[in-house]
Every structure is written in C-alpha cells, then in structure tokens.
Design an enzyme around this catalytic site. Structure first.
Site, PDB file in Angstrom:
ATOM      1  N   TYR A  83       0.822  -1.211   0.000  1.00 13.87           N
ATOM      2  CA  TYR A  83       0.000   0.000   0.000  1.00 13.87           C
ATOM      3  C   TYR A  83       0.852   1.255   0.000  1.00 13.87           C
ATOM      4  O   TYR A  83       1.764   1.401   0.820  1.00 13.87           O
ATOM      5  CB  TYR A  83      -0.885   0.050   1.253  1.00 13.87           C
ATOM      6  CG  TYR A  83      -1.806  -1.121   1.408  1.00 13.87           C
ATOM      7  CD1 TYR A  83      -3.106  -1.084   0.897  1.00 13.87           C
ATOM      8  CD2 TYR A  83      -1.379  -2.283   2.063  1.00 13.87           C
ATOM      9  CE1 TYR A  83      -3.952  -2.182   1.043  1.00 13.87           C
ATOM     10  CE2 TYR A  83      -2.216  -3.370   2.206  1.00 13.87           C
ATOM     11  CZ  TYR A  83      -3.508  -3.314   1.695  1.00 13.87           C
ATOM     12  OH  TYR A  83      -4.339  -4.392   1.827  1.00 13.87           O
ATOM     13  N   ASP A  84       0.545   2.167  -0.901  1.00 10.41           N
ATOM     14  CA  ASP A  84       1.030   3.530  -0.753  1.00 10.41           C
ATOM     15  C   ASP A  84       0.378   4.138   0.494  1.00 10.41           C
ATOM     16  O   ASP A  84      -0.703   3.693   0.911  1.00 10.41           O
ATOM     17  CB  ASP A  84       0.648   4.338  -2.003  1.00 10.41           C
ATOM     18  CG  ASP A  84       0.913   5.819  -1.828  1.00 10.41           C
ATOM     19  OD1 ASP A  84       2.061   6.181  -1.512  1.00 10.41           O
ATOM     20  OD2 ASP A  84      -0.035   6.623  -1.991  1.00 10.41           O
TER      21      ASP A  84
END
Lengths: 218, 218
Positions: free
Chosen positions: B8-9
C-alpha cells in the site's frame, strides 16, 4: 567569467503556451482558458512521469495525450478535427514581445544562441519559422537522446553539442524545474520569471532573475 | 496468478493528506483548504524534481519546504510555531474509514501486507501508531535507497525486501503516477480512485480500479 553560449528553453520562455487559449475558445466556447491551463499542467506532469519511470515518449505524443486528458476531464466532446486543430496551434504559439529585439541585440554582439527544448524538431522547427526566429537561433531537442529536462543527461547533451564548459553556458527558462535542473548540472542560469512567482524551495538559487528576456541586456 | 504481497502507498491512499486543512484553518483562518491543496501539489512536484535532477532530499524536508512555499505563495505570515504545528499534523493524518476493516479482513486471510511510501520512517511510524495500524502493516520507506517512487529503483527495493516475483505483488495507490511506475515495473496494480478522476493518458492501464480499498475484498 565569460558566457560563450546563450541557451533558451522554448515553451513558456520564448513562446506563450497559454496562447492556445484563443483557438481552444473558438473550438470549445467558454473553455479556452481552462483548456490552455490544464493542458500545460498535464503536459509537464506527463513528461516528468515518463522520465521518472524510464518510458520516454516524444513530446508531440505527450502533448496530444495531455490534450486528450484535458478534454475528457472537462467533459468536452472529443473529435479528431478539434484535436488536430489544437495540436496545430502548438506550431503557431505566440512569441513574447521582447524576444526578437533581445535575440537580435545579442546576435549583433556575436553571441552563440540556441533553443534547447523538450519539444521534438517536428514541433520546434515550424514554430520558429512561423515566428521568424530561425535566423537567430539553432534548435536542439532532447529527442536526440530521449532524456527529458530536468534530467542531467538532457543538459549533458546540450553541453556536448555546444562544446563548451558548463559555467560558460547561460541558460534561460521561465520554468523553475528547468532552472533547477540546469543550475544543478552546472550551467549559469537566468530565471525569466514572467508570472512573478515566488521562488521554489528546491535548494537552488538562479544566478539571475529577470521579469523578461530584456534583463539579459543589462 | 497468486498474489503473495499486498503493498500500500500511504499518502492519499490510506491517509487523507487534505485532513491537514483542519489545523491549517485554525492557524490561518480562511486558508485551510487552499493550504492543504497547494501544500500537497508542491510536495509531489518537489520530490519529483529532486528525483529527476538526481538530488534526493528526505520527504520530511521536502514536505517542510513545500509548506514554506505554500505559505509564501498565499502571502501568509510564516512563523516557526505555525510551521511546526502544521508539520506535526502530518504525523496525525486522518485514515480513510474503510482502511482498518479491509486490512483486518486481509490479515485474517494470512496475506502479507506492507506500506511502501516516499515518506521517511520518522514520518510514517508515528502516523501508523497514531492510527492504530501497526499490528496490520510493516513499514518500508524509499529512504532506505534514496530513490523516490515512481522511479523503478524504488519499486525494486520493495520487491527485494519482499522476496517475491513482481507479478506476485498487488500494489495499491490513489496516486496515478504511482500506479504508472508500479505497473511499468511489473507489479499488479489497483488504482484506488477515491476522487473519481479520469484515467491519465500515460499508456498504462491498472489491473483493477476501485473507488476505495473495500474493492480488494471482492
């Protein structure tokens, strides 16, 4: 310190990228200014992302894709004729009013002057011919090396073509990202701050800041 | 094709970068929204330019410089207390409402999950602790290799840390430049299109497009 070469960015520096708003307005009534602004914004964003991800695409393609996004984003009807007409306007951008006189003055002082741009030759050559600058400037494009400014590899191409030392180049741009790249590479820089922007906080100070090119004659 | 790692960013994807507008509004009455928008815009612009010119600076410094520019641009009075208070708000960003439940669901399926961000550990660790995500996610920062996403060298660091194949990674981001870099590197991608943007014309199609992270559970 002697400057041996005057190197000019094209878009935003010699030519007004927002002058496409006239044709954009005639194609899309009420949207001329919005199109010209978003188009430029996405054009810069797109070539930067291509450079960052290592996927070079020529500026003509980037410019067309940025226009396509712009029209979609503004929920405007996209047709091939309007796209072509607006792309054509990029070959006929307005030149800023002080450009000719300034470049002629420097030519009379026997200064070497070139355009060094992210644009392709197919975009730049018709434009400088249309705006009658071809007797004043040679044209150099990053397309030769497929590395966009502000990457160091782009400025290196200009340097090698000119055959001078980095500190013998004075590089002019209205785009601060371009000044950042050129200055960080070792060129002397003059930021042509046409819009009266604040200086960006990128740890770079241009050698000169002028509100237009006439500052070069001081 | 089995996905072995969910990556995940952070900023914009799990955490709402515009939630700084509340503190910005209390520091600068009437300017909260404007500050939050320009601050983010310049933050992204600045780390991209640093990456392009080969001058890495840590995200904390980039974020502070972007804030400094923002306040100057809006002609606001700059004082150290307000700067520090707004920088502190970056350690307390709001988390999007579906994040916890989605990550817990995937954890219960024994999926490996990490944050992979341009932020520094000094910025990310307090934030995931504050938002009680530390039991769900490991944290990986590009600061280890000093290469910002969307450069291939950044995603390579994530891949090597995970010890899997590129196509075994599902990478989530709300930032299309990040999806472009990850997809071009070879990750499977899910664009979390929270804002309902048009897809950018960069020659990249994400594998999945969801309006929020809940799409991952489909």
């Amino acid at each position: 310190m002697t400057i041996k070469a005057y190197v000019y960015d094209a878009y935003g520096t010699l030519f007004d990228v927002y002058s496409v708003s006239v044709k954009a307005e005639s194609e899309f009534n009420g949207f001329g200014k919005k199109i010209s602004e978003l188009w430029r914004k996405k054009q810069v964003e797109y070539f930067m992302i291509h450079q960052l991800t290592g996927n070079y695409k020529p500026f003509s393609e980037v410019t067309r894709n940025a226009l396509l996004y712009t029209l979609k984003n503004l929920s405007l009807q996209i047709n091939e004729d309007a796209l072509n007409s607006l792309m054509q306007s990029y070959l006929e951008l307005e030149v800023y009013e002080e450009v000719h006189a300034t470049l002629e003055n420097l030519q009379n002082q026997n200064k070497k002057q070139i355009i060094f741009s992210n644009g392709t030759y197919e975009m730049l050559n018709p434009l400088i011919e249309k705006r009658e600058l071809n007797h004043l400037l040679n044209v150099l494009s990053v397309d030769d090396v497929k590395q966009y400014k502000p990457a160091p590899a782009a400025y290196k191409h200009a340097l090698e073509t000119l055959g001078v030392e980095p500190h013998e180049v004075l590089f002019m741009s209205s785009n601060f990202w371009d000044i950042t790249g050129a200055s960080s590479f070792g060129f002397k820089t003059a930021w042509i701050n046409r819009a009266g922007h604040e200086i960006d906080e990128l740890g770079i100070k241009p050698d000169y800041i002028y509100k237009d090119l006439k500052g070069l004659l001081e």
